[in-house]
Design an enzyme around this catalytic site. Sequence first.
Site, PDB file in Angstrom:
ATOM      1  N   ASP A  55       0.928  -1.382   0.000  1.00  0.00           N
ATOM      2  CA  ASP A  55      -0.340   0.597  -0.158  1.00  0.00           C
ATOM      3  C   ASP A  55       0.891   1.606  -0.312  1.00  0.00           C
ATOM      4  O   ASP A  55       0.190   2.722  -0.326  1.00  0.00           O
ATOM      5  CB  ASP A  55      -1.161   0.034   1.159  1.00  0.00           C
ATOM      6  CG  ASP A  55      -0.194   0.514   2.340  1.00  0.00           C
ATOM      7  OD1 ASP A  55       1.137  -0.690   2.591  1.00  0.00           O
ATOM      8  OD2 ASP A  55      -1.171  -0.020   3.356  1.00  0.00           O
ATOM      9  N   SER A  56       2.248   1.030  -0.020  1.00  0.00           N
ATOM     10  CA  SER A  56       3.082   2.062  -0.245  1.00  0.00           C
ATOM     11  C   SER A  56       2.997   2.759  -1.799  1.00  0.00           C
ATOM     12  O   SER A  56       3.354   4.004  -1.483  1.00  0.00           O
ATOM     13  CB  SER A  56       4.584   1.333  -0.290  1.00  0.00           C
ATOM     14  OG  SER A  56       4.543   0.270  -0.901  1.00  0.00           O
ATOM     15  N   ASP A  94      -1.316  -6.361  -0.082  1.00  0.00           N
ATOM     16  CA  ASP A  94      -1.218  -5.285   1.455  1.00  0.00           C
ATOM     17  C   ASP A  94      -2.831  -4.995   1.484  1.00  0.00           C
ATOM     18  O   ASP A  94      -3.314  -4.045   0.405  1.00  0.00           O
ATOM     19  CB  ASP A  94      -0.746  -3.944   1.098  1.00  0.00           C
ATOM     20  CG  ASP A  94       0.177  -3.665   2.200  1.00  0.00           C
ATOM     21  OD1 ASP A  94       0.258  -4.883   2.993  1.00  0.00           O
ATOM     22  OD2 ASP A  94       0.861  -3.384   1.887  1.00  0.00           O
ATOM     23  N   LYS A 124      -1.396  -9.449   2.436  1.00  0.00           N
ATOM     24  CA  LYS A 124      -0.778  -8.663   4.057  1.00  0.00           C
ATOM     25  C   LYS A 124      -1.537  -7.694   4.376  1.00  0.00           C
ATOM     26  O   LYS A 124      -2.356  -7.010   4.555  1.00  0.00           O
ATOM     27  CB  LYS A 124       0.673  -8.409   3.444  1.00  0.00           C
ATOM     28  CG  LYS A 124       1.413  -7.909   4.880  1.00  0.00           C
ATOM     29  CD  LYS A 124       2.750  -7.949   4.411  1.00  0.00           C
ATOM     30  CE  LYS A 124       2.939  -5.666   3.549  1.00  0.00           C
ATOM     31  NZ  LYS A 124       2.438  -4.608   4.413  1.00  0.00           N
ATOM     32  N   GLU A 126      -1.771  -5.197   8.963  1.00  0.00           N
ATOM     33  CA  GLU A 126      -0.831  -4.841   9.823  1.00  0.00           C
ATOM     34  C   GLU A 126      -1.065  -5.352  10.121  1.00  0.00           C
ATOM     35  O   GLU A 126      -2.943  -5.215  10.934  1.00  0.00           O
ATOM     36  CB  GLU A 126      -0.387  -3.220   9.388  1.00  0.00           C
ATOM     37  CG  GLU A 126      -0.261  -3.050   8.262  1.00  0.00           C
ATOM     38  CD  GLU A 126       0.623  -2.096   7.720  1.00  0.00           C
ATOM     39  OE1 GLU A 126       0.142  -0.951   8.805  1.00  0.00           O
ATOM     40  OE2 GLU A 126       0.736  -1.076   7.116  1.00  0.00           O
ATOM     41  N   GLU A 193       8.839  -4.406  10.685  1.00  0.00           N
ATOM     42  CA  GLU A 193       9.171  -2.738  10.059  1.00  0.00           C
ATOM     43  C   GLU A 193      10.441  -2.291  11.043  1.00  0.00           C
ATOM     44  O   GLU A 193       9.401  -2.301  11.893  1.00  0.00           O
ATOM     45  CB  GLU A 193       8.515  -2.429   9.118  1.00  0.00           C
ATOM     46  CG  GLU A 193       8.224  -1.227   8.801  1.00  0.00           C
ATOM     47  CD  GLU A 193       8.473  -0.533   7.542  1.00  0.00           C
ATOM     48  OE1 GLU A 193       6.778  -1.460   7.183  1.00  0.00           O
ATOM     49  OE2 GLU A 193       8.304   0.941   7.675  1.00  0.00           O
TER      50      GLU A 193
END
Length: 275
Positions: A55-56, A94, A124, A126, A193
């Site tokens: 999602d970057s 993401d 993925k 978070e 991270e």
Amino acid sequence: MSTQSSSTPPVRRVTTRTVVDMKARGEKIAVLTAYDYTMARLVDAAGVDIILVGDSASNVMAGHETTLPITLDQMIYHAQCVVRGVRRAMVIVDMPFGTYQGNSREALASAIRIMKETGAHGVKLEGGEVILDAVKRIVDAGIPVMGHLGLTPQSIYKFGTYQVRAREEKEAEQLRRDAGLLQEAGCFALVLEKIPAQLAREVTDMLTIPTIGIGAGPHCDGQVLVLHDMLGLNREFRPRFVRRYLELDELIQDAVRRYVSDVKTGQFPSQAESY
Ligand code: KIV
């Protein structure tokens, strides 16, 4: 069953099993992000094991300040483009902010859309304990899940800073607990991270699933970087954990300057470039 045509040599696809076996053998796992067909093709052909449609994309493709604005439809579009360019790597997508935190049903519905509409191989999410129900439900539906702990950019407004996480023992202890819970819930890998290298080492030693580090030191089972960062496409962004393998911003700007000059001076196109 194979869908490959007889003209393309068969390629052994990287799977959840492959990366867990790589950890067991002590073979490092190389992960990079990609968001479009052209880059995904290059990255895959160069031997990356996992391609993360991060999602970057919200930052590097859309120019947003954070990862929060990107939508599920936009992530699905990026993932579709990437999947078309990839033959060997495992493609993980993401789940964007707001598509899984509400409840586990909503999380499963979002994950199913990603899998059905993109042809990617997993998702993925978070977070730790608080998203455990969502992780379990998605895994129970047969969808591979990669976890993500430490600096989780979707929580940036809660953290208030992009500094290293879990330096304090209380947060480190929570991270160890979350890592164990995510493994138990069925995650096949875990991104760590921006945490201290020693903590990443402890978590890596504790788990049987591979850890993939970004700003988490050399002891993780694999490494991930944002493609645009390692190619040097953003002059202003130079955190310590990014190794730049190219200064592509300079190369691109130089090429474009020469093109502009050639057009303006009438040197392009030449006779040979005309019909
Ligand atoms: O969105 C992303 O690119 C990521 C990686 C940096 C781990 O989550």
